[in-house]
Scaffold this active site. Structure first.
Site, PDB file in Angstrom:
ATOM      1  CG  ASP A  28      -2.059   0.967   1.127  1.00  0.00           C
ATOM      2  OD1 ASP A  28      -2.365   1.414  -0.006  1.00  0.00           O
ATOM      3  OD2 ASP A  28      -2.654   1.286   2.169  1.00  0.00           O
ATOM      4  CG  ASN A  30       1.666   1.450  -5.144  1.00  0.00           C
ATOM      5  OD1 ASN A  30       2.565   1.243  -4.329  1.00  0.00           O
ATOM      6  ND2 ASN A  30       1.135   0.491  -5.885  1.00  0.00           N
ATOM      7  N   GLY A  31      -0.181   5.465  -4.383  1.00  0.00           N
ATOM      8  CA  GLY A  31      -0.780   6.748  -4.754  1.00  0.00           C
ATOM      9  C   GLY A  31      -0.128   7.899  -4.008  1.00  0.00           C
ATOM     10  NE  ARG A  32      -1.363   6.677   1.256  1.00  0.00           N
ATOM     11  CZ  ARG A  32      -1.475   5.784   2.227  1.00  0.00           C
ATOM     12  NH1 ARG A  32      -1.196   6.122   3.479  1.00  0.00           N
ATOM     13  NH2 ARG A  32      -1.862   4.550   1.941  1.00  0.00           N
ATOM     14  NE  ARG A  41      -4.692   6.802  -6.922  1.00  0.00           N
ATOM     15  CZ  ARG A  41      -4.453   6.469  -5.645  1.00  0.00           C
ATOM     16  NH1 ARG A  41      -4.172   7.399  -4.755  1.00  0.00           N
ATOM     17  NH2 ARG A  41      -4.523   5.214  -5.271  1.00  0.00           N
ATOM     18  CG  HIS A  45      -0.615   1.852  -9.209  1.00  0.00           C
ATOM     19  ND1 HIS A  45      -0.828   1.576  -7.880  1.00  0.00           N
ATOM     20  CD2 HIS A  45      -1.700   2.572  -9.617  1.00  0.00           C
ATOM     21  CE1 HIS A  45      -1.995   2.099  -7.495  1.00  0.00           C
ATOM     22  NE2 HIS A  45      -2.531   2.717  -8.536  1.00  0.00           N
ATOM     23  CG  ASN A  76      -8.057  -2.023  -4.853  1.00  0.00           C
ATOM     24  OD1 ASN A  76      -7.178  -2.856  -4.666  1.00  0.00           O
ATOM     25  ND2 ASN A  76      -8.240  -1.001  -4.020  1.00  0.00           N
ATOM     26  CD1 TRP A  77     -13.474  -5.151  -8.413  1.00  0.00           C
ATOM     27  CD2 TRP A  77     -12.858  -4.469 -10.452  1.00  0.00           C
ATOM     28  NE1 TRP A  77     -12.868  -6.218  -9.054  1.00  0.00           N
ATOM     29  CE2 TRP A  77     -12.489  -5.824 -10.315  1.00  0.00           C
ATOM     30  CE3 TRP A  77     -12.567  -3.821 -11.661  1.00  0.00           C
ATOM     31  CZ2 TRP A  77     -11.843  -6.550 -11.309  1.00  0.00           C
ATOM     32  CZ3 TRP A  77     -11.928  -4.544 -12.663  1.00  0.00           C
ATOM     33  CH2 TRP A  77     -11.577  -5.884 -12.477  1.00  0.00           C
ATOM     34  CB  SER A 201      -7.784  -3.286   3.289  1.00  0.00           C
ATOM     35  OG  SER A 201      -7.548  -2.035   3.906  1.00  0.00           O
TER      36      SER A 201
HETATM   37  C1  IPE Z   1      -5.485  -2.660   0.024  1.00  0.00           C
HETATM   38  O1  IPE Z   1      -5.149  -1.320  -0.129  1.00  0.00           O
HETATM   39  C2  IPE Z   1      -5.479  -3.364  -1.282  1.00  0.00           C
HETATM   40  C3  IPE Z   1      -4.174  -3.506  -1.929  1.00  0.00           C
HETATM   41  C4  IPE Z   1      -3.039  -3.083  -1.474  1.00  0.00           C
HETATM   42  C5  IPE Z   1      -4.196  -4.196  -3.187  1.00  0.00           C
HETATM   43  P1  IPE Z   1      -6.232  -0.181  -0.324  1.00  0.00           P
HETATM   44  O2  IPE Z   1      -5.484   1.081  -0.520  1.00  0.00           O
HETATM   45  O3  IPE Z   1      -7.197  -0.564  -1.373  1.00  0.00           O
HETATM   46  O4  IPE Z   1      -6.991  -0.206   1.089  1.00  0.00           O
HETATM   47  P2  IPE Z   1      -7.872   0.914   1.812  1.00  0.00           P
HETATM   48  O5  IPE Z   1      -8.887   1.375   0.828  1.00  0.00           O
HETATM   49  O6  IPE Z   1      -6.941   2.015   2.206  1.00  0.00           O
HETATM   50  O7  IPE Z   1      -8.438   0.236   3.006  1.00  0.00           O
HETATM   51  C1  IPE Z   2      -1.701   0.234  -3.286  1.00  0.00           C
HETATM   52  O1  IPE Z   2      -1.462   1.601  -3.352  1.00  0.00           O
HETATM   53  C2  IPE Z   2      -1.977  -0.370  -4.637  1.00  0.00           C
HETATM   54  C3  IPE Z   2      -3.347  -0.807  -4.840  1.00  0.00           C
HETATM   55  C4  IPE Z   2      -4.315  -0.748  -3.955  1.00  0.00           C
HETATM   56  C5  IPE Z   2      -3.671  -1.343  -6.135  1.00  0.00           C
HETATM   57  P1  IPE Z   2      -2.643   2.650  -3.346  1.00  0.00           P
HETATM   58  O2  IPE Z   2      -3.031   2.920  -4.761  1.00  0.00           O
HETATM   59  O3  IPE Z   2      -3.738   2.208  -2.464  1.00  0.00           O
HETATM   60  O4  IPE Z   2      -1.921   3.922  -2.742  1.00  0.00           O
HETATM   61  P2  IPE Z   2      -2.512   4.937  -1.699  1.00  0.00           P
HETATM   62  O5  IPE Z   2      -3.017   4.147  -0.537  1.00  0.00           O
HETATM   63  O6  IPE Z   2      -3.618   5.683  -2.385  1.00  0.00           O
HETATM   64  O7  IPE Z   2      -1.365   5.817  -1.334  1.00  0.00           O
HETATM   65 MG    MG Z   3      -4.088   2.434  -0.481  1.00  0.00          MG
END
Ligand code: IPE
Ligand code: IPE
Ligand code: MG
Length: 246
Positions: A28, A30-32, A41, A45, A76-77, A201
């Protein structure tokens, strides 16, 4: 942006102690990671690929036989269509890029999750090819949790129980466990989640019942094997009681 510091822990430092048989990881942040760099974002990934490969290397350094990585959840969908599309294509191309080297290292690749209509056919094809290519490897089993949800897995197991005509008085933990996606997979001894979020999660709900949980603030793209070693060292300091007394 400067590189994130890595824990000063080597494989040697942890190899003296007990090594978990199964490590599960929520990749978890990647986006941040991308947002901090002013990037979209999806760049986060993409940068997570190196982290994944290095984590696998670290698992091999420690001879950890089972690793499970949460790559895409059933929730995640809910993300924007563009990001979902990117993630599907990215996971497909990652397999194409990396399956041969994983195979050469003796890694068996598997996927846990639902093969529903939302997963593009060509992604499923790539998954099947990777599974087939690596099916005889035993050094380490890498399970990618993809379109995976812990509740969905339990629902699927219960559906199977009903389909098998199991009477109520025969429903026990063994009956459920044997209908999970991979009954041969041991429960994780250690679950690591990056990015500082302290929740499950919907990951491996059944299997995490007695896992040791380690939460590391590192954002997934900055994760390297040293973070795995540090988590294993923390695991080695835990006292597992399973409800008993020590
Ligand atoms: C959990 O992370 C799923 C994966 C890392 C694939 P999320 O980013 O989807 O979880 P939440 O939404 O913060 O709980
Ligand atoms: C985890 O990183 C990857 C997936 C859930 C696919 P995020 O995309 O959830 O990154 P944040 O939590 O928004 O930083
Ligand atoms: Mg996340």
């Amino acid at each position: 942006m400067e590189e994130a510091p890595r824990p000063n822990v080597s494989a040697q430092d942890v190899l003296a102690g007990p090594i978990p048989a199964h490590v599960a990881c929520v990749m978890d942040g990647n986006g941040r990671w991308a947002a901090r760099r002013g990037l979209p974002r999806t760049e986060g990934h993409g940068a997570g690929e190196a982290a994944l490969l290095d984590a696998v290397e670290g698992a091999l350094d420690l001879s950890i036989p089972w690793i499970t990585m949460y790559a895409f959840s059933t929730e995640n969908w809910r993300r924007p269509a563009d990001e979902v599309r990117y993630l599907m294509g990215f996971n497909e191309s990652l397999l194409l890029r990396r399956r041969d080297e994983l195979h050469e290292k003796g890694v068996r690749i598997r996927f846990a999750g639902r093969r529903d209509w939302r997963v593009p056919k060509r992604v499923l094809r790539r998954m099947d090819e990777s599974v087939d290519l690596t099916k005889d490897n035993r050094r380490c089993t890498l399970t990618m949790a993809f379109n995976y949800g812990g509740r969905a897995e339990i629902v699927d197991a219960v559906r199977q129980l009903v389909a098998d005509g199991v009477p109520a008085n025969k429903v026990d933990e063994k009956a459920i466990r044997s209908r999970l996606y991979y009954p041969d997979m041991p429960d994780p001894d250690l679950m690591i989640r990056t990015s500082g979020e302290t929740r499950i999660s919907n990951f491996l709900l059944w299997q995490l019942a007695y896992s040791e949980l380690v939460f590391d603030p590192v954002l997934w793209p900055d994760f390297r094997r040293q973070h795995l070693f540090a988590a294993v060292r923390e695991f080695q300091q835990r006292q597992r009681r399973y409800g008993g007394i020590s």
